[in-house]
Motif scaffolding. Structure first.
Motif, PDB file in Angstrom:
ATOM      1  N   MET A   1      57.588  21.819  34.882  1.00 16.57           N
ATOM      2  CA  MET A   1      57.300  21.175  36.175  1.00 16.57           C
ATOM      3  C   MET A   1      55.804  21.306  36.486  1.00 16.57           C
ATOM      4  SD  MET A   1      59.002  22.024  39.875  1.00 16.57           S
ATOM      5  CE  MET A   1      58.150  23.553  40.149  1.00 16.57           C
ATOM      6  N   HIS A   2      55.243  20.184  36.844  1.00 12.13           N
ATOM      7  CA  HIS A   2      53.819  20.229  37.146  1.00 12.13           C
ATOM      8  C   HIS A   2      53.593  20.387  38.653  1.00 12.13           C
ATOM      9  CE1 HIS A   2      49.575  19.378  37.061  1.00 12.13           C
ATOM     10  NE2 HIS A   2      49.762  18.489  38.018  1.00 12.13           N
ATOM     11  N   LEU A   3      52.794  21.369  39.007  1.00 17.13           N
ATOM     12  CA  LEU A   3      52.434  21.540  40.418  1.00 17.13           C
ATOM     13  C   LEU A   3      50.973  21.161  40.601  1.00 17.13           C
ATOM     14  CD1 LEU A   3      54.059  24.918  41.484  1.00 17.13           C
ATOM     15  CD2 LEU A   3      54.643  22.650  42.296  1.00 17.13           C
ATOM     16  N   HIS A   4      50.764  20.343  41.582  1.00 15.32           N
ATOM     17  CA  HIS A   4      49.404  19.932  41.906  1.00 15.32           C
ATOM     18  C   HIS A   4      48.619  21.152  42.390  1.00 15.32           C
ATOM     19  CE1 HIS A   4      46.162  17.718  43.875  1.00 15.32           C
ATOM     20  NE2 HIS A   4      46.515  16.718  43.078  1.00 15.32           N
ATOM     21  N   LYS A   5      47.348  21.144  42.126  1.00 16.16           N
ATOM     22  CA  LYS A   5      46.503  22.291  42.492  1.00 16.16           C
ATOM     23  C   LYS A   5      46.614  22.643  43.985  1.00 16.16           C
ATOM     24  CE  LYS A   5      41.671  23.435  42.879  1.00 16.16           C
ATOM     25  NZ  LYS A   5      40.434  22.663  43.104  1.00 16.16           N
ATOM     26  N   TYR A   6      46.538  21.624  44.845  1.00 18.14           N
ATOM     27  CA  TYR A   6      46.595  21.891  46.293  1.00 18.14           C
ATOM     28  C   TYR A   6      47.962  22.420  46.713  1.00 18.14           C
ATOM     29  CZ  TYR A   6      42.107  19.610  46.815  1.00 18.14           C
ATOM     30  OH  TYR A   6      40.786  19.295  46.724  1.00 18.14           O
ATOM     31  N   GLU A   7      48.990  21.932  45.977  1.00 15.52           N
ATOM     32  CA  GLU A   7      50.332  22.403  46.275  1.00 15.52           C
ATOM     33  C   GLU A   7      50.421  23.907  46.001  1.00 15.52           C
ATOM     34  OE1 GLU A   7      54.572  20.109  45.853  1.00 15.52           O
ATOM     35  OE2 GLU A   7      52.982  19.752  44.418  1.00 15.52           O
ATOM     36  N   LYS A   8      49.838  24.338  44.898  1.00 18.84           N
ATOM     37  CA  LYS A   8      49.825  25.766  44.540  1.00 18.84           C
ATOM     38  C   LYS A   8      49.077  26.573  45.598  1.00 18.84           C
ATOM     39  CE  LYS A   8      49.958  25.429  39.526  1.00 18.84           C
ATOM     40  NZ  LYS A   8      49.038  25.296  38.384  1.00 18.84           N
ATOM     41  N   TRP A  10      48.595  25.861  48.761  1.00 18.53           N
ATOM     42  CA  TRP A  10      49.345  25.949  50.021  1.00 18.53           C
ATOM     43  C   TRP A  10      50.587  26.811  49.892  1.00 18.53           C
ATOM     44  CZ3 TRP A  10      47.436  25.549  54.501  1.00 18.53           C
ATOM     45  CH2 TRP A  10      46.342  24.708  54.717  1.00 18.53           C
ATOM     46  N   LEU A  11      51.241  26.742  48.715  1.00 19.11           N
ATOM     47  CA  LEU A  11      52.405  27.600  48.481  1.00 19.11           C
ATOM     48  C   LEU A  11      52.003  29.070  48.554  1.00 19.11           C
ATOM     49  CD1 LEU A  11      54.567  26.031  45.634  1.00 19.11           C
ATOM     50  CD2 LEU A  11      55.348  26.822  47.865  1.00 19.11           C
ATOM     51  N   THR A  12      50.902  29.392  47.887  1.00 20.16           N
ATOM     52  CA  THR A  12      50.405  30.771  47.890  1.00 20.16           C
ATOM     53  C   THR A  12      50.065  31.196  49.310  1.00 20.16           C
ATOM     54  OG1 THR A  12      49.420  30.266  45.772  1.00 20.16           O
ATOM     55  CG2 THR A  12      48.745  32.328  46.786  1.00 20.16           C
ATOM     56  N   PHE A  13      49.383  30.320  50.051  1.00 12.85           N
ATOM     57  CA  PHE A  13      48.990  30.604  51.428  1.00 12.85           C
ATOM     58  C   PHE A  13      50.229  30.860  52.296  1.00 12.85           C
ATOM     59  CE2 PHE A  13      48.096  29.043  55.739  1.00 12.85           C
ATOM     60  CZ  PHE A  13      47.060  29.894  56.077  1.00 12.85           C
ATOM     61  N   GLY A  14      51.235  29.993  52.152  1.00 14.63           N
ATOM     62  CA  GLY A  14      52.467  30.116  52.937  1.00 14.63           C
ATOM     63  C   GLY A  14      53.189  31.415  52.640  1.00 14.63           C
ATOM     64  N   MET A  15      53.329  31.730  51.358  1.00 18.84           N
ATOM     65  CA  MET A  15      54.059  32.942  50.994  1.00 18.84           C
ATOM     66  C   MET A  15      53.289  34.197  51.406  1.00 18.84           C
ATOM     67  SD  MET A  15      56.125  32.134  47.508  1.00 18.84           S
ATOM     68  CE  MET A  15      54.813  31.451  46.548  1.00 18.84           C
TER      69      MET A  15
END
Ligand SMILES: [Cu+2]
Length: 166
Positions: A1-8, A10-15
């Motif tokens: 699964m490919h995750l877009h850089k910005y998605e990563k 924001w995911l990191t920020f959220g968690m």
């Protein structure tokens, strides 16, 4: 699964935010002893004197055992009623020795008030129709201001008292 850089990002920020918030709650609850008060008992707000704890002669500080105290309070706009002293003057200061356990029992006759002893873990919400109880150990010496932290009207800032630990 490919995750877009910005998605990563924001995911990191959220968690990370979630973990930080949980740590703050855990610190406040388990280290600082911040807990919600007991709210299980109900009372008729128009007749609080009918309850034993809130009869005028039972208000304020009472020593129940060695190092154990209870403080009964009736809040109303804009006052905390701790009873009267021997000169019939309203009590505004509660004095206890260091290390005492105090059971605060409070209610309100009218609107929602707060009851916070700043600098300790005592922080209750007083709701009409409910009896709030909170037991706390006075670990540190000093003067601690009792404040209302629920905006209750025009005289809100006049609601105060003091706990003196000697
Ligand atoms: Cu208030």
């Amino acid at each position: 699964m490919h995750l877009h850089k910005y998605e990563k990002v924001w995911l990191t920020f959220g968690m990370a935010s979630l973990v930080i918030f949980l740590l703050i709650i855990g610190f406040a609850a388990f280290w600082k002893g911040t807990h919600p008060q007991s709210h299980l008992e109900t009372i008729d707000p128009n007749n609080v004197e009918a309850h034993d704890s809130f009869k005028p002669e039972n208000l304020g500080l009472t020593e129940v055992a060695d190092g154990k105290y209870k403080v009964n309070i009736v809040a109303s706009a804009f006052n905390y009623d701790f009873g009267v002293d021997k000169d019939e003057k309203p009590v505004k200061t509660i004095r206890v020795p260091q290390g005492s356990t105090i059971l605060f029992t409070a209610t309100t006759k009218d609107v929602v008030h707060g009851f916070q002893v700043a600098g300790t873990n005592v922080n209750m919400m007083l709701e009409p129709g409910h009896i709030s109880r909170f037991e706390a150990v006075m670990k540190n010496k000093g003067e601690f201001t009792i404040v209302c932290n629920e905006y209750c009207g025009i005289g809100h800032h006049q609601m105060f008292g003091k706990v003196e630990v000697y």
